[in-house]
Scaffold this active site. Sequence first.
Site, PDB file in Angstrom:
ATOM      1  N   ASP A  13      12.077   4.200  20.894  1.00 60.11           N
ATOM      2  CA  ASP A  13      12.143   4.357  22.357  1.00 60.11           C
ATOM      3  C   ASP A  13      11.523   5.717  22.706  1.00 60.11           C
ATOM      4  O   ASP A  13      12.015   6.754  22.278  1.00 60.11           O
ATOM      5  CB  ASP A  13      13.617   4.273  22.787  1.00 60.11           C
ATOM      6  CG  ASP A  13      13.797   4.426  24.295  1.00 60.11           C
ATOM      7  OD1 ASP A  13      12.931   5.038  24.964  1.00 60.11           O
ATOM      8  OD2 ASP A  13      14.835   3.971  24.798  1.00 60.11           O
ATOM      9  N   ASP A 113       7.986   1.151  26.940  1.00 61.35           N
ATOM     10  CA  ASP A 113       8.317   2.291  26.075  1.00 61.35           C
ATOM     11  C   ASP A 113       9.307   1.990  24.956  1.00 61.35           C
ATOM     12  O   ASP A 113       9.913   2.906  24.404  1.00 61.35           O
ATOM     13  CB  ASP A 113       8.751   3.503  26.920  1.00 61.35           C
ATOM     14  CG  ASP A 113      10.232   3.531  27.188  1.00 61.35           C
ATOM     15  OD1 ASP A 113      10.817   2.451  27.323  1.00 61.35           O
ATOM     16  OD2 ASP A 113      10.797   4.635  27.259  1.00 61.35           O
ATOM     17  N   GLU A 114       9.434   0.716  24.587  1.00 65.83           N
ATOM     18  CA  GLU A 114      10.353   0.366  23.506  1.00 65.83           C
ATOM     19  C   GLU A 114       9.745  -0.700  22.624  1.00 65.83           C
ATOM     20  O   GLU A 114       9.043  -1.582  23.103  1.00 65.83           O
ATOM     21  CB  GLU A 114      11.643  -0.231  24.081  1.00 65.83           C
ATOM     22  CG  GLU A 114      12.646   0.790  24.529  1.00 65.83           C
ATOM     23  CD  GLU A 114      13.907   0.115  25.071  1.00 65.83           C
ATOM     24  OE1 GLU A 114      14.424   0.616  26.081  1.00 65.83           O
ATOM     25  OE2 GLU A 114      14.347  -0.895  24.502  1.00 65.83           O
TER      26      GLU A 114
HETATM   27  P1  TTP Z   1      13.957   4.766  29.763  1.00 74.06           P
HETATM   28  O1  TTP Z   1      13.583   4.566  28.328  1.00 74.06           O
HETATM   29  O2  TTP Z   1      15.258   4.242  30.229  1.00 74.06           O
HETATM   30  O3  TTP Z   1      13.979   6.295  30.131  1.00 74.06           O
HETATM   31  P2  TTP Z   1      13.033   7.475  29.710  1.00 74.06           P
HETATM   32  O4  TTP Z   1      12.019   7.048  28.714  1.00 74.06           O
HETATM   33  O5  TTP Z   1      12.481   8.074  30.950  1.00 74.06           O
HETATM   34  O6  TTP Z   1      14.054   8.495  29.105  1.00 74.06           O
HETATM   35  P3  TTP Z   1      14.810   8.502  27.715  1.00 74.06           P
HETATM   36  O7  TTP Z   1      14.363   9.762  27.046  1.00 74.06           O
HETATM   37  O8  TTP Z   1      16.250   8.537  28.120  1.00 74.06           O
HETATM   38  O9  TTP Z   1      14.428   7.263  26.966  1.00 74.06           O
HETATM   39  O10 TTP Z   1      12.822   4.166  30.696  1.00 74.06           O
HETATM   40  C1  TTP Z   1      11.443   4.151  30.342  1.00 74.06           C
HETATM   41  C2  TTP Z   1      10.568   4.357  31.556  1.00 74.06           C
HETATM   42  O11 TTP Z   1      10.854   3.348  32.549  1.00 74.06           O
HETATM   43  C3  TTP Z   1      10.819   5.677  32.251  1.00 74.06           C
HETATM   44  O12 TTP Z   1      10.065   6.743  31.710  1.00 74.06           O
HETATM   45  C4  TTP Z   1      10.451   5.375  33.680  1.00 74.06           C
HETATM   46  C5  TTP Z   1      10.776   3.917  33.842  1.00 74.06           C
HETATM   47  N1  TTP Z   1      12.066   3.786  34.568  1.00 74.06           N
HETATM   48  C6  TTP Z   1      12.040   3.623  35.936  1.00 74.06           C
HETATM   49  O13 TTP Z   1      10.976   3.539  36.539  1.00 74.06           O
HETATM   50  N2  TTP Z   1      13.239   3.522  36.596  1.00 74.06           N
HETATM   51  C7  TTP Z   1      14.455   3.602  35.972  1.00 74.06           C
HETATM   52  O14 TTP Z   1      15.500   3.515  36.629  1.00 74.06           O
HETATM   53  C8  TTP Z   1      14.470   3.781  34.551  1.00 74.06           C
HETATM   54  C9  TTP Z   1      15.775   3.906  33.822  1.00 74.06           C
HETATM   55  C10 TTP Z   1      13.252   3.873  33.907  1.00 74.06           C
HETATM   56 CA    CA Z   2      12.567   5.908  26.824  1.00 71.41          CA
END
Ligand code: TTP
Ligand code: CA
Length: 369
Positions: A13, A113-114
């Site tokens: 992730d 992103d996963e």
């Molecule tokens: P996430 O993997 O939930 O968050 P992240 O990558 O920003 O942070 P983390 O380090 O905790 O993993 O989400 C991936 C992407 O999806 C994030 O960069 C932006 C988008 N996103 C949104 O647009 N709205 C949201 O509410 C969330 C949770 C994510």
């Molecule tokens: Ca992420």
Amino acid sequence: MTFLQPRIVMLVDFDYFFAQCEELRNPTLKGKPVVVGMYSGRTEESGAVSTANYVARKYGVKSGMPLFLAKRKLEGVEAVFLPVDYEYYQQVSDRLMQVFRGYADVFEQVGIDEAYLDVTAKVHGSFGEAKELAEMMQAEVKSQVGVTFSVGVGPNKLVAKIACDAQKPDGLTVVRVEEVEVFLQSLPVDRLLGVGRKTSKTMDTLGIKTIGDLAGFSVQRLVKVFGRTLGVYFHNAANGVDDEPVQEAGEAESMSRIGTLKENSRDLEFILRKADELIGEIHADLAQKRLSFRQVGIVAILSDLTVRSRSKTLEQPTTDPETLKRAVRELFEKFLSDSDLEVRRVGVKVSGFVKEETAQKQLTSYFGN
Ligand code: TTP
Ligand code: CA
């Protein structure tokens, strides 16, 4: 006793993904609070936070929060607010996914992103080797692409996912088979996929607060409260049981339906009525498989039996049948203006799949505020 081959699954992730992409193209942002926002356009400040880097998170900025609130939290701080540039993030994501694909026996991307990697054969079934592999991946991607990500390693997807969330950013958490029970038992139930606010409230009234509480709860009672499918799922999940395979869900996969018109025609509305039936079937199939799609295509088989197709890529993955209908209308409209033969059969096709869970997460922040 189980006869299933023990598996080793990783979840990768990317850390604060949208904001990290912004830092990647502009390294001077590093160290400053960076907030990436989805601006709704109603007023200059309306919209919601898509994500923020960890510097901004220290000030209390969170995904989904209204932008005006994020601004208030960062008042007096030299912070940077940027609009979402989805296309660029997609490019960075594609590059990273290519790299991860090479590390896996089986690779499954879930959203931008996963990704899940089944590495069982690659690491000879050894969690120790899996840990070394993950460390190598982190070092290599950091030096070659300049991006950090977190990894969870476990005996299945469910444990890998929860392990990944345990330590961020740049985290690595390995949960071996014999550690699953202890690892899960003290975590709050809402860490399990499918336990949202409403469900965790219901569970709370049953005295279930942690995954351990849920694991020890009578499965018969869970079935009474939540129904068979969910009840059994919650019971298994709380016990770390998950047999879902890591499955390639690549761009190549598609879903399509084709139908014959009652009579050959060049009438757009007549053609679209048939297309709408096909869309209904595709939509049901997508909902069942929990997939969003990004590409839409049409096929027309003409009165002389030649086959023509047209397609387009949507800006965002979606599950929405109305968006699909609009895209199909647009494609047939264009098609009819380019050709003067009558249409005999019509087809609709969707591809570029993303698991709904992840696509939904992106959408909630767009519409949530
Ligand atoms: P996430 O993997 O939930 O968050 P992240 O990558 O920003 O942070 P983390 O380090 O905790 O993993 O989400 C991936 C992407 O999806 C994030 O960069 C932006 C988008 N996103 C949104 O647009 N709205 C949201 O509410 C969330 C949770 C994510
Ligand atoms: Ca992420």
